[in-house]
Design a protein around this motif. Structure first.
Motif, PDB file in Angstrom:
ATOM      1  N   PHE A   1       5.970   1.059   3.932  1.00  0.00           N
ATOM      2  CA  PHE A   1       7.008   0.512   3.064  1.00  0.00           C
ATOM      3  C   PHE A   1       7.778   1.684   2.476  1.00  0.00           C
ATOM      4  N   GLY A   2       9.027   1.828   2.896  1.00  0.00           N
ATOM      5  CA  GLY A   2       9.776   3.063   2.722  1.00  0.00           C
ATOM      6  C   GLY A   2       9.780   3.691   1.348  1.00  0.00           C
ATOM      7  N   SER A   3      10.028   2.908   0.296  1.00  0.00           N
ATOM      8  CA  SER A   3      10.238   3.522  -1.008  1.00  0.00           C
ATOM      9  C   SER A   3       8.948   3.718  -1.796  1.00  0.00           C
ATOM     10  N   SER A   4       7.816   3.233  -1.310  1.00  0.00           N
ATOM     11  CA  SER A   4       6.580   3.358  -2.081  1.00  0.00           C
ATOM     12  C   SER A   4       5.375   3.316  -1.150  1.00  0.00           C
ATOM     13  N   PRO A   5       4.972   4.465  -0.572  1.00  0.00           N
ATOM     14  CA  PRO A   5       3.854   4.445   0.373  1.00  0.00           C
ATOM     15  C   PRO A   5       2.514   4.134  -0.273  1.00  0.00           C
TER      16      PRO A   5
ATOM     17  N   SER B   1      13.111  -0.174   4.372  1.00  0.00           N
ATOM     18  CA  SER B   1      12.766  -0.283   2.958  1.00  0.00           C
ATOM     19  C   SER B   1      13.065  -1.663   2.395  1.00  0.00           C
ATOM     20  N   GLY B   2      13.661  -2.560   3.191  1.00  0.00           N
ATOM     21  CA  GLY B   2      13.981  -3.886   2.705  1.00  0.00           C
ATOM     22  C   GLY B   2      13.103  -4.941   3.335  1.00  0.00           C
ATOM     23  N   TRP B   3      13.421  -6.210   3.047  1.00  0.00           N
ATOM     24  CA  TRP B   3      12.625  -7.306   3.591  1.00  0.00           C
ATOM     25  C   TRP B   3      12.930  -7.529   5.060  1.00  0.00           C
ATOM     26  N   ALA B   4      14.098  -7.106   5.509  1.00  0.00           N
ATOM     27  CA  ALA B   4      14.504  -7.329   6.890  1.00  0.00           C
ATOM     28  C   ALA B   4      14.034  -6.212   7.805  1.00  0.00           C
TER      29      ALA B   4
ATOM     30  N   LEU C   1      -6.209   2.798  -3.392  1.00  0.00           N
ATOM     31  CA  LEU C   1      -5.881   1.377  -3.301  1.00  0.00           C
ATOM     32  C   LEU C   1      -5.337   1.028  -1.926  1.00  0.00           C
ATOM     33  N   GLY C   2      -5.176   2.043  -1.089  1.00  0.00           N
ATOM     34  CA  GLY C   2      -4.646   1.805   0.252  1.00  0.00           C
ATOM     35  C   GLY C   2      -3.146   1.995   0.300  1.00  0.00           C
ATOM     36  N   GLY C   3      -2.634   2.247   1.491  1.00  0.00           N
ATOM     37  CA  GLY C   3      -1.203   2.445   1.668  1.00  0.00           C
ATOM     38  C   GLY C   3      -0.459   1.126   1.791  1.00  0.00           C
ATOM     39  N   THR C   4       0.817   1.168   1.438  1.00  0.00           N
ATOM     40  CA  THR C   4       1.651  -0.033   1.561  1.00  0.00           C
ATOM     41  C   THR C   4       2.198  -0.110   2.980  1.00  0.00           C
ATOM     42  N   VAL C   5       1.307  -0.318   3.921  1.00  0.00           N
ATOM     43  CA  VAL C   5       1.695  -0.490   5.323  1.00  0.00           C
ATOM     44  C   VAL C   5       2.149  -1.938   5.497  1.00  0.00           C
ATOM     45  N   LYS C   6       3.390  -2.075   5.921  1.00  0.00           N
ATOM     46  CA  LYS C   6       4.011  -3.394   5.980  1.00  0.00           C
ATOM     47  C   LYS C   6       4.091  -3.865   7.430  1.00  0.00           C
TER      48      LYS C   6
END
Length: 881
Positions: free
Chosen positions: A345-349, A96-99, A396-401
């Protein structure tokens, strides 16, 4: 030059001066045949070579055979399992973070910024994205090649007097193979018993030349690794998202914010003329999810939540040593690594419009709230007035990071020796470059506002929305970061002379390095376009110079005193001086007593003491939530840096005994204590929310939490102490082969720190009051070698902990259970030059212990301690030629 640096330089020069001849006289042992002793080596924690590896400092050594038998796929996996790594460090299951996809190590329960990671005794560049907000800069262990590692040495004592900053909790020194000849290839495949996480690994190691006979040696290794992603819908425990059968559980894995109006504190679903919810959502009661009265169009988030990211790794490593003359060698090494990790992206798919959303003001650079009200004139607003809504925009699509990381370190140097001295000079450069892309799931603030004002986005039938409208709203982002490190060092070591009891060992050196960290926002954030921006902006640079000296002085035939001192000068905050004293006493052949005391420091990280800004998202238990008091909520977290931070100052103490009562037996018991002043951190977020601190906690007109504000500060003190026990027993037999038993155990006696600035010290040990910190952790391995067969059974134990995350969780659970995992390794070497092996991790298929505070991302266990890998099978081969 600072006074402390002058002091150390003067000390080094004075000690290096020749001693009087009387001190030099001794019996000539070389003529007696005693010269055929063990070769002197450097042990992590000192620059002085010695034949005794048991020093005044406790060092755990994980050898190559142990590494192979663990079944672990990376350096990070190995280090995560050691007993001294009691918690408070990032691992790749935290997404869920940048790392995301990276991993660090935090010895002694201190965060990973307090543990120094070295490769062959020298530093590496930190990962470009700090963890834990912006606080923790750390070395990404996933970027280091396990295939080239000969052993890992873990110094479990403060070592600032030798290595400088970051060595407060200890040092991890990863040592690669040297003077290797021949070649080997290998490969393995693995899969989980419950499915998913399929992995493939290939490796090659080759070495040319023998340093003694050929005058050179070159080693090259290449490693490729691929592992599939694991999402929550792939595990029985998490796939439904419904935990109402467990203490304190609800529909924790669901979102009630699929499509609804909020009218007078009640939930009203958005239904079309046929009474249907928008695609992707289901008509359900809101109360089991968030406590609101009424129904909602909700959805299960399990298919859009990652438990373990996918990983692709390519790693290449080479080192070479070349004899220039009889007494001089040139050496060098190159490390290159590419790592790619993919996760939701863990906290907001998906993007959700709700209260508490912010965007930057492009003119002022300040965050300002974005309204979640549906305008009165919107055709899908039946109330004739602006009303708050909560709505998830699936199309809008998923927040796949996707996190891509490239890192390298190059090193060149010369080393040589004379009759009394060894010397070495080296220069190195290192870099870690990160690129985080999110494929979609973010919204353009102004395009979204226009679509809601005009009704061009069809809230009841999203598929009917024109593609041009979706294209205008949707945002995909790229976040770049880069960490750089350059350094030069020089050191000498040798023998100053003799006392009445033996040789005086000595080492001294000079170091210079430059660190730089740049982490940038996606341009859409700085332009004020992105709703719900995640910000990790850091721009920092510093130069460090240092001088150090150390000596080992024999006081009697079995008693020696070690002294060390180091002076560091930082061009951003000033000076630091770190002394250390140690005693090593061996009154009996089978008994060693050791003790050490030191002062150390940790320089504020470049992300803490710069004009950095962090806007992040997570969860917190809110006892004042207007809908469901004590439930987890997801506000926005604001944290800023502080250019006036002071360095953390530490005192470390260690006392221990080592027993070897029988042949092949070694038992060590060590007590440690660390006292830290000027602790750099923020107020405990949960404490701020629990106490509803004015100015730190922001709520909307209904009392719903929107944001929590924090700043890095020097808090006060942190004190922790505990006990390490390590046992190694070898039992060779004529008929039944050889048995080896090894065990490493750590007990955290206390871990006291403030929860707020100026507050009293509170004991975190054995609880989840902050980061989960079990009191007891142990790794025990029994292996057996018989003929061509070798087996190893390893037991990983983590004790339970008190439930203190929230009063709500405490009401239904007093304590989280302990956890035991057994891994089995079997290897067969009966074929010429070929080894076949099989590994089973988590032999009993144990699930993580249930935690009623739901610390995982919509999962009822602590991601920092456990994962849902389950029983895992690996088969592979190694072929040497």
């Amino acid at each position: 030059m600072p006074q402390h640096t002058l002091l150390v330089a003067a000390l080094a020069a004075a000690l290096a001066a020749p001693l009087p001849a009387a001190a030099e006289t001794s019996a000539d042992t070389s003529a007696t045949g005693d010269a055929s002793t063990l070769a002197a080596v450097r042990v992590t924690g000192s620059n002085i070579k010695r034949t005794d590896t048991e020093t005044a400092n406790p060092v755990q050594v994980i050898g190559r055979e142990q590494l192979e038998a663990t079944g672990k796929a990376s350096v990070a996996d190995v280090l995560r399992s050691i007993s001294a790594n009691t918690g408070n460090a990032a691992n790749e299951t935290s997404n869920s973070g940048w790392a995301s996809g990276s991993a660090g190590i935090g010895l002694r329960g201190l965060s990973q910024k307090n543990t120094l990671v070295l490769l062959n005794g020298r530093r590496l560049a930190n990962y470009g994205f700090p963890a834990n907000g912006l606080s923790d800069t750390f070395v990404n262990l996933n970027a280091l090649p396990l295939v080239a590692v000969e052993r890992i040495e873990v110094l479990k004592d403060g070592a600032s007097a030798v290595y400088g900053s970051d060595a407060v909790a200890g040092v991890v020194n990863i040592i690669t193979r040297q003077n290797y000849q021949g070649a080997e290839i290998g490969g393995s495949v693995g899969t989980a018993d419950q499915g998913g996480l399929d992995e493939t690994k290939l490796k090659f190691v080759g070495g040319l030349g023998d340093l003694e006979s050929d005058g050179y040696n070159i080693l090259f290794s290449l490693e490729a690794y691929n592992r599939d992603r694991l999402d929550q819908d792939e595990r029985d425990l998490t796939q439904s998202g419904i935990y109402s059968d467990k203490p304190g559980g609800r529909w924790n894995g669901w979102s009630a914010k699929g499509a609804r109006y909020l009218i007078n504190g009640a939930s009203v679903p958005m239904l079309d003329g046929n009474g249907q919810c928008p695609d992707g959502t289901t008509l359900v009661a809101s109360a089991p999810i968030d406590g609101l009265a009424g129904n909602t169009c909700g959805f299960n988030q399990a298919p859009f939540t990652t438990l373990i990211p996918s990983t692709k790794r390519w790693q290449a490593y080479a080192n070479g040593t070349f004899r220039v003359s009889d007494n001089v060698e040139a050496f060098g090494e190159v490390l290159y690594s590419e790592v790619k990790g993919v996760s939701w992206f863990g906290s907001s798919p998906f993007f959700t419009l709700e209260s508490g959303r912010f965007a930057l003001n492009a003119d002022t650079g300040l965050a300002e709230p974005v309204s979640s009200n549906l305008p009165a004139n919107n055709p899908y607003n039946p109330y004739g007035r602006a009303v708050p809504i909560e709505y998830t925009f699936f199309n809008l699509g998923g927040t796949v990071k996707t996190n891509r990381s490239q890192s390298y370190r190059g090193l060149v140097g010369l080393r040589g020796s004379s009759e009394r001295w060894d010397w070495e000079v080296g220069a190195f450069g290192a870099r870690s470059s990160e690129r985080e892309t999110v494929s979609g799931g973010f919204a353009n603030r102004w395009a979204l506002a226009d679509a809601l004002a005009t009704g061009s986005y069809n809230l009841l039938d999203p598929s009917a929305t024109p593609q041009s409208v979706l294209d205008g709203i949707n945002i995909a982002t790229l976040r770049p970061a880069e960490s750089k490190l350059q350094g030069i060092d020089a050191k000498v070591s040798g023998t100053l002379g003799r006392t009445w009891a033996g040789d005086i060992g000595f080492a001294s050196g000079l170091e210079w390095r430059r660190e730089k960290l740049d982490s940038n926002n996606p341009w859409q954030i700085d332009a004020g376009l992105q709703v719900r921006p995640a910000i990790a902006e850091v721009h920092g640079e510093r130069t460090v110079t240092a001088a150090y000296a150390e000596a080992i002085v024999p006081l009697a035939s079995r008693l020696e005193l070690s002294v060390a001192a180091r002076a560091d000068h930082y061009d951003d905050f000033g000076d630091a001086f770190s002394p250390k004293l140690g005693l090593r006493w061996q009154p009996l052949d089978f008994l060693l007593v050791r003790a050490a005391a030191s002062k150390g420091f940790r320089a504020p990280s470049l992300s803490e003491n710069s004009d950095s800004t962090s806007i992040s998202y997570g969860s917190v238990v809110d006892p004042r939530d207007p809908d469901l008091p004590g439930s987890r909520q997801n506000p926005t977290f604001f944290t800023v840096g502080n250019t006036d931070l002071k360095p953390e100052r530490t005192r470390s103490y260690n006392f221990g005994v080592v027993l070897s009562p029988w042949a092949n037996t070694n038992l060590s018991v060590d007590y440690y204590k660390i006292e830290l002043e000027n602790l750099v951190g923020t107020n405990n977020t949960q404490t701020l929310v629990t106490n509803d601190v004015p100015g730190a906690v922001q709520r909307d007109e209904r009392g719903k939490i929107q944001a929590v504000y924090n700043r890095y500060q020097n808090l006060s003190d942190l004190k922790t102490s505990g006990i390490d026990v390590e046992l190694r027993q070898r039992v060779p037999t004529d008929r039944f082969g050889t048995f080896n038993l090894s065990s490493a155990y750590t007990h955290v006696r206390d871990y006291r720190r403030p929860t707020v600035i100026g507050g009293p010290l509170v004991d975190y040990a054995g609880s989840n009051l902050g980061a989960t910190l079990p009191k007891n952790k142990a790794t025990t391995s029994l292996d057996w070698a018989y003929g061509d067969v070798r087996t190893a059974l390893t037991w990983y134990y983590t004790s339970g902990y008190d439930q203190k995350a929230s009063t709500t969780a405490q009401a239904v659970q007093d304590r989280v259970d302990s956890y035991s995992q057994f891994d089995l390794y079997v290897g067969y070497t009966g074929f010429e030059q070929l080894t076949l092996y099989a590994k089973i991790q988590n032999l009993g298929d144990e699930a993580p212990p249930y935690d009623a505070s739901f610390p995982g991302i919509r999962a009822p266990y602590d991601f920092s301690q456990y994962d849902l890998r389950g029983r895992y099978f690996t088969v592979g081969f190694d072929y040497r030629f």
